[in-house]
Design a protein around this motif. Structure first.
Motif, PDB file in Angstrom:
ATOM      1  N   ILE A   1       0.839  -1.208   0.000  1.00  0.00           N
ATOM      2  CA  ILE A   1       0.000   0.000   0.000  1.00  0.00           C
ATOM      3  C   ILE A   1       0.871   1.255   0.000  1.00  0.00           C
ATOM      4  O   ILE A   1       0.571   2.231  -0.700  1.00  0.00           O
ATOM      5  CB  ILE A   1      -0.969  -0.015   1.196  1.00  0.00           C
ATOM      6  CG1 ILE A   1      -1.945  -1.191   1.059  1.00  0.00           C
ATOM      7  CG2 ILE A   1      -1.754   1.294   1.272  1.00  0.00           C
ATOM      8  CD1 ILE A   1      -2.801  -1.444   2.283  1.00  0.00           C
ATOM      9  N   LEU A   2       1.965   1.237   0.768  1.00  0.00           N
ATOM     10  CA  LEU A   2       2.884   2.382   0.744  1.00  0.00           C
ATOM     11  C   LEU A   2       3.414   2.617  -0.666  1.00  0.00           C
ATOM     12  O   LEU A   2       3.510   3.759  -1.129  1.00  0.00           O
ATOM     13  CB  LEU A   2       4.059   2.147   1.699  1.00  0.00           C
ATOM     14  CG  LEU A   2       3.823   2.390   3.190  1.00  0.00           C
ATOM     15  CD1 LEU A   2       5.103   2.114   3.969  1.00  0.00           C
ATOM     16  CD2 LEU A   2       3.349   3.812   3.449  1.00  0.00           C
ATOM     17  N   THR A   3       3.756   1.522  -1.353  1.00  0.00           N
ATOM     18  CA  THR A   3       4.251   1.633  -2.724  1.00  0.00           C
ATOM     19  C   THR A   3       3.183   2.202  -3.646  1.00  0.00           C
ATOM     20  O   THR A   3       3.482   2.934  -4.594  1.00  0.00           O
ATOM     21  CB  THR A   3       4.697   0.244  -3.238  1.00  0.00           C
ATOM     22  OG1 THR A   3       5.698  -0.282  -2.363  1.00  0.00           O
ATOM     23  CG2 THR A   3       5.266   0.328  -4.641  1.00  0.00           C
ATOM     24  N   GLY A   4       1.912   1.894  -3.356  1.00  0.00           N
ATOM     25  CA  GLY A   4       0.817   2.356  -4.200  1.00  0.00           C
ATOM     26  C   GLY A   4       0.422   3.803  -3.966  1.00  0.00           C
ATOM     27  O   GLY A   4       0.045   4.501  -4.909  1.00  0.00           O
TER      28      GLY A   4
ATOM     29  N   PRO B   1       4.344   7.935  -4.987  1.00  0.00           N
ATOM     30  CA  PRO B   1       5.061   7.719  -6.246  1.00  0.00           C
ATOM     31  C   PRO B   1       6.510   7.334  -5.969  1.00  0.00           C
ATOM     32  O   PRO B   1       7.033   7.608  -4.883  1.00  0.00           O
ATOM     33  CB  PRO B   1       4.967   9.078  -6.945  1.00  0.00           C
ATOM     34  CG  PRO B   1       4.732  10.062  -5.857  1.00  0.00           C
ATOM     35  CD  PRO B   1       3.946   9.348  -4.800  1.00  0.00           C
ATOM     36  N   PRO B   2       7.184   6.694  -6.938  1.00  0.00           N
ATOM     37  CA  PRO B   2       8.544   6.185  -6.702  1.00  0.00           C
ATOM     38  C   PRO B   2       9.507   7.225  -6.142  1.00  0.00           C
ATOM     39  O   PRO B   2      10.310   6.914  -5.256  1.00  0.00           O
ATOM     40  CB  PRO B   2       8.983   5.712  -8.095  1.00  0.00           C
ATOM     41  CG  PRO B   2       7.713   5.375  -8.793  1.00  0.00           C
ATOM     42  CD  PRO B   2       6.695   6.360  -8.294  1.00  0.00           C
ATOM     43  N   GLU B   3       9.423   8.465  -6.645  1.00  0.00           N
ATOM     44  CA  GLU B   3      10.384   9.476  -6.211  1.00  0.00           C
ATOM     45  C   GLU B   3      10.086  10.032  -4.824  1.00  0.00           C
ATOM     46  O   GLU B   3      10.858  10.821  -4.285  1.00  0.00           O
ATOM     47  CB  GLU B   3      10.441  10.614  -7.235  1.00  0.00           C
ATOM     48  CG  GLU B   3       9.195  11.497  -7.292  1.00  0.00           C
ATOM     49  CD  GLU B   3       8.086  10.921  -8.167  1.00  0.00           C
ATOM     50  OE1 GLU B   3       7.090  11.634  -8.405  1.00  0.00           O
ATOM     51  OE2 GLU B   3       8.232   9.753  -8.597  1.00  0.00           O
ATOM     52  N   LYS B   4       8.955   9.621  -4.213  1.00  0.00           N
ATOM     53  CA  LYS B   4       8.584  10.146  -2.894  1.00  0.00           C
ATOM     54  C   LYS B   4       8.442   9.045  -1.846  1.00  0.00           C
ATOM     55  O   LYS B   4       7.808   9.234  -0.818  1.00  0.00           O
ATOM     56  CB  LYS B   4       7.276  10.935  -2.996  1.00  0.00           C
ATOM     57  CG  LYS B   4       7.329  12.122  -3.947  1.00  0.00           C
ATOM     58  CD  LYS B   4       6.051  12.921  -3.893  1.00  0.00           C
ATOM     59  CE  LYS B   4       5.991  13.989  -4.972  1.00  0.00           C
ATOM     60  NZ  LYS B   4       7.089  14.931  -4.948  1.00  0.00           N
ATOM     61  N   ARG B   5       9.035   7.873  -2.106  1.00  0.00           N
ATOM     62  CA  ARG B   5       8.880   6.753  -1.177  1.00  0.00           C
ATOM     63  C   ARG B   5       9.965   6.707  -0.101  1.00  0.00           C
ATOM     64  O   ARG B   5       9.896   5.886   0.812  1.00  0.00           O
ATOM     65  CB  ARG B   5       8.907   5.426  -1.947  1.00  0.00           C
ATOM     66  CG  ARG B   5       7.691   5.206  -2.822  1.00  0.00           C
ATOM     67  CD  ARG B   5       7.836   3.943  -3.654  1.00  0.00           C
ATOM     68  NE  ARG B   5       6.777   3.844  -4.651  1.00  0.00           N
ATOM     69  CZ  ARG B   5       6.829   3.052  -5.711  1.00  0.00           C
ATOM     70  NH1 ARG B   5       7.897   2.289  -5.916  1.00  0.00           N
ATOM     71  NH2 ARG B   5       5.834   3.024  -6.569  1.00  0.00           N
TER      72      ARG B   5
ATOM     73  N   ALA C   1      12.836  16.274   2.409  1.00  0.00           N
ATOM     74  CA  ALA C   1      11.858  15.971   3.459  1.00  0.00           C
ATOM     75  C   ALA C   1      10.709  16.967   3.415  1.00  0.00           C
ATOM     76  O   ALA C   1       9.549  16.615   3.625  1.00  0.00           O
ATOM     77  CB  ALA C   1      12.542  16.004   4.824  1.00  0.00           C
ATOM     78  N   GLU C   2      11.033  18.257   3.117  1.00  0.00           N
ATOM     79  CA  GLU C   2       9.980  19.270   3.068  1.00  0.00           C
ATOM     80  C   GLU C   2       8.988  18.987   1.945  1.00  0.00           C
ATOM     81  O   GLU C   2       7.777  19.150   2.098  1.00  0.00           O
ATOM     82  CB  GLU C   2      10.599  20.664   2.865  1.00  0.00           C
ATOM     83  CG  GLU C   2      11.363  21.186   4.078  1.00  0.00           C
ATOM     84  CD  GLU C   2      12.741  20.563   4.213  1.00  0.00           C
ATOM     85  OE1 GLU C   2      13.171  19.850   3.284  1.00  0.00           O
ATOM     86  OE2 GLU C   2      13.377  20.783   5.257  1.00  0.00           O
ATOM     87  N   GLU C   3       9.510  18.527   0.787  1.00  0.00           N
ATOM     88  CA  GLU C   3       8.627  18.214  -0.338  1.00  0.00           C
ATOM     89  C   GLU C   3       7.739  17.021  -0.019  1.00  0.00           C
ATOM     90  O   GLU C   3       6.564  16.985  -0.382  1.00  0.00           O
ATOM     91  CB  GLU C   3       9.464  17.930  -1.593  1.00  0.00           C
ATOM     92  CG  GLU C   3      10.127  19.174  -2.156  1.00  0.00           C
ATOM     93  CD  GLU C   3      11.093  18.835  -3.282  1.00  0.00           C
ATOM     94  OE1 GLU C   3      11.287  19.685  -4.150  1.00  0.00           O
ATOM     95  OE2 GLU C   3      11.646  17.719  -3.283  1.00  0.00           O
ATOM     96  N   GLU C   4       8.302  16.023   0.682  1.00  0.00           N
ATOM     97  CA  GLU C   4       7.488  14.864   1.030  1.00  0.00           C
ATOM     98  C   GLU C   4       6.405  15.246   2.022  1.00  0.00           C
ATOM     99  O   GLU C   4       5.258  14.823   1.917  1.00  0.00           O
ATOM    100  CB  GLU C   4       8.384  13.765   1.613  1.00  0.00           C
ATOM    101  CG  GLU C   4       9.354  13.202   0.590  1.00  0.00           C
ATOM    102  CD  GLU C   4       9.800  11.803   0.951  1.00  0.00           C
ATOM    103  OE1 GLU C   4       9.060  11.122   1.664  1.00  0.00           O
ATOM    104  OE2 GLU C   4      10.870  11.398   0.519  1.00  0.00           O
ATOM    105  N   LEU C   5       6.753  16.063   3.017  1.00  0.00           N
ATOM    106  CA  LEU C   5       5.767  16.485   4.005  1.00  0.00           C
ATOM    107  C   LEU C   5       4.698  17.373   3.380  1.00  0.00           C
ATOM    108  O   LEU C   5       3.577  17.461   3.879  1.00  0.00           O
ATOM    109  CB  LEU C   5       6.463  17.224   5.153  1.00  0.00           C
ATOM    110  CG  LEU C   5       7.342  16.337   6.046  1.00  0.00           C
ATOM    111  CD1 LEU C   5       8.153  17.195   7.011  1.00  0.00           C
ATOM    112  CD2 LEU C   5       6.498  15.344   6.820  1.00  0.00           C
TER     113      LEU C   5
END
Length: 533
Positions: free
Chosen positions: A122-125, A128-132, A526-530
């Protein structure tokens, strides 16, 4: 609530709670063994199966459960697993007979097997790949903290209540997680229609079952005969043969249970070895220190759990720094640093351990162990799953978790054997040295008695049968010397075992230099992911 459905970070929290519970129940039961023995009037063999039934079922079913998630949807399988795990936990707590507890633990293992691979799928789904990177790191930290927190939390629950609360604690957590999963987790199944490889299920289950059973029961049967022609080596060999047959069939079917292509990915293969190596370090440390703190230093189970707690706390609180470093220098180099520091912490613990150490004398290296484990765990999952295609996510997650589970069992068996072998050697040498304090006619008998008593890693002076003719003050002197011999010998065996663990981790560290470094242009900060929140 509907506005939050599918929010990847809330989904991640839901998944990590469920995953935390499944890992926690691997180790939390150990601390309650004495109470279970007394309350249920259980035998040692029955209590061992209370622990083993859970691990065995998870190891056998986790690959099948991963592929099942690919077929019917990981959300459905995760929720079904959480319901089963929660109900089984309540049944464990309510058990009145040993067989009831063993059966409920097996049912709990089925639930855990259904839950575990879906978390990564589910995390993979949802990411997106660049934000995992960050969510995968949190998943890895969750596994490490849960494993380390088990003895401490178990000790607190047993001390404040009784052994049943080791299981009852899962019920409210499980109900909350089920409600969150139903309301928040989206359906992320792949578009491609897949079928379950029944032949693969049978072969994989039989192979993993035989190997896991052999590793779990090997020490009990002295790695020899079980009954008649059946022996532990035969069981493990049969499992390995079935595993080879399973892998051969997977190359020929259209919808394999475990697509072998995932192992062509260098990152997945290397990280699979790394997770096994880290398991060696964790189990070697946990096994030796749990016995050392209680048998040598004389701490209670709760005190021993609290002594080990700084490792889990250091791991948890160092995560933000580890995440920042992953953003700045990349997961590969954080992983290498973690794998380089972990052997240092193991060597320091071995060097600083003494028979007269205080409860907190190992605090520094235990904190270093937690920090280095955070650095080793955090990037591992990201690097393993970063190039896995979505339709293979469940199978890859199942395979990765099966490897992690088998690595855990191999580590327990191997490190237990190393510790026992070294303890036997240390006991004989230490007994000969300290026997010089006794009258000449009793020395040889004393050495033989002490060496014979060292048949298990948790043996002590109370297991020594004193030589004939030893009584009164001489008998008391022998018991005191025997205790000193056991303490000194165990410390020596502890040092050797931790160095063996450190050597395995060093190999993983060197191999990690061959791992691919993710493209910095594709990696978010990290800021972009958050910001996804």
């Amino acid at each position: 609530m509907s506005q939050r459905r599918g929010n990847p970070w809330i989904v991640m929290v839901t998944l990590c709670i469920g995953f935390f519970m499944t890992i926690l129940d691997t180790t939390i039961v150990n601390i309650a063994i004495p109470d279970i023995l007394e309350d249920l009037d259980a035998t040692i063999s029955e209590v061992l199966w209370v622990m083993s039934a859970y691990i065995l079922v998870v190891a056998v079913l986790v690959i099948t459960a991963g592929r099942l998630g690919d077929i019917v949807g990981p959300r459905k399988v995760f929720i079904a697993g959480m319901i089963l795990f929660t109900v089984a936990s309540a049944l464990c707590g309510a058990a009145m007979e040993p067989w009831q507890l063993i059966a409920a633990r097996a049912l709990q293992g089925i639930g855990a097997a259904l839950i575990t691979p879906q978390t990564l799928t589910i995390l993979t789904g949802v990411f997106p790949p660049e934000k995992r990177g960050l969510p995968s790191a949190i998943w890895g930290i969750t596994a490490g903290v849960a494993g380390l927190a088990g003895p401490t939390l178990g000790g607190l629950l047993v001390a404040e209540g009784n052994w049943r609360w080791v299981f009852y604690v899962n019920v409210p957590l499980g109900l909350v997680t089920i409600a969150m999963a139903v309301a928040l987790i989206p359906d992320v199944r792949p578009d491609k229609r897949l079928r379950l490889d029944i032949t693969g299920v049978v072969l994989a289950s039989a192979a993993l079952g035989a190997i896991t059973y052999g590793l779990l029961e090997g020490d009990r049967y002295g790695w020899g005969t079980i009954t008649s022609f059946l022996s532990i080596p035969v069981v493990i060999a049969a499992g390995l043969v079935l595993l080879v047959v399973f892998l051969a069939t997977q190359a020929r079917v259209n919808d394999p249970l475990m697509p072998l292509g995932i192992f062509k990915d260098r990152g997945f293969s290397l990280m699979s070895f790394v997770i096994v190596a880290v398991s060696f370090g964790m189990m070697g440390l946990s096994l030796t220190l749990t016995i050392y703190l209680q048998q040598v230093l004389g701490l209670s189970a709760l005190q021993a759990g609290l002594t080990l707690a700084p490792t889990a706390l250091a791991m948890m609180f160092s995560f933000p720094v580890v995440g920042f470093l992953i953003d700045k220098i990349g997961g590969k180099y954080v992983l290498i640093c973690g794998l380089a520091l972990y052997p240092v912490s193991l060597a320091l613990i071995g060097n600083m351990a003494r028979t007269d150490s205080g409860q907190w004398s190992l605090l520094g290296p235990l904190i270093l162990a937690g920090i280095s484990q955070a650095a080793a765990f955090a990037p591992t999952v990201t690097m393993a799953m970063q190039d896995v295609r979505t339709e293979f996510a469940g199978a890859a997650s199942g395979a990765f978790n099966a490897i992690r589970q088998l690595g855990f069992l191999i580590a327990v068996a191997a490190m237990g054997a190393v510790l026992q072998s070294r303890l036997t050697s240390e006991l004989h040498g230490e007994a000969e040295r300290q026997a010089a304090q006794l009258p000449g006619e009793f020395r040889e008998g004393f050495v033989d008695a002490v060496t014979s008593a060292g048949g298990s890693i948790d043996a002590g002076a109370g297991d020594v049968r004193l030589p004939a003719g030893a009584s009164g003050q001489l008998a008391q002197q022998m018991r005191e010397i025997a205790q000193s011999v056991f303490d000194q010998a165990f410390v020596g065996a502890l040092r050797f075992t931790l160095l063996a663990c450190a050597a395995v981790v060093v190999v993983a560290c060197l191999l990690s230099f061959a791992a691919k470094r993710p493209d910095p242009a594709k990696a978010p900060t990290a800021e972009e992911e958050l910001a996804l929140m």
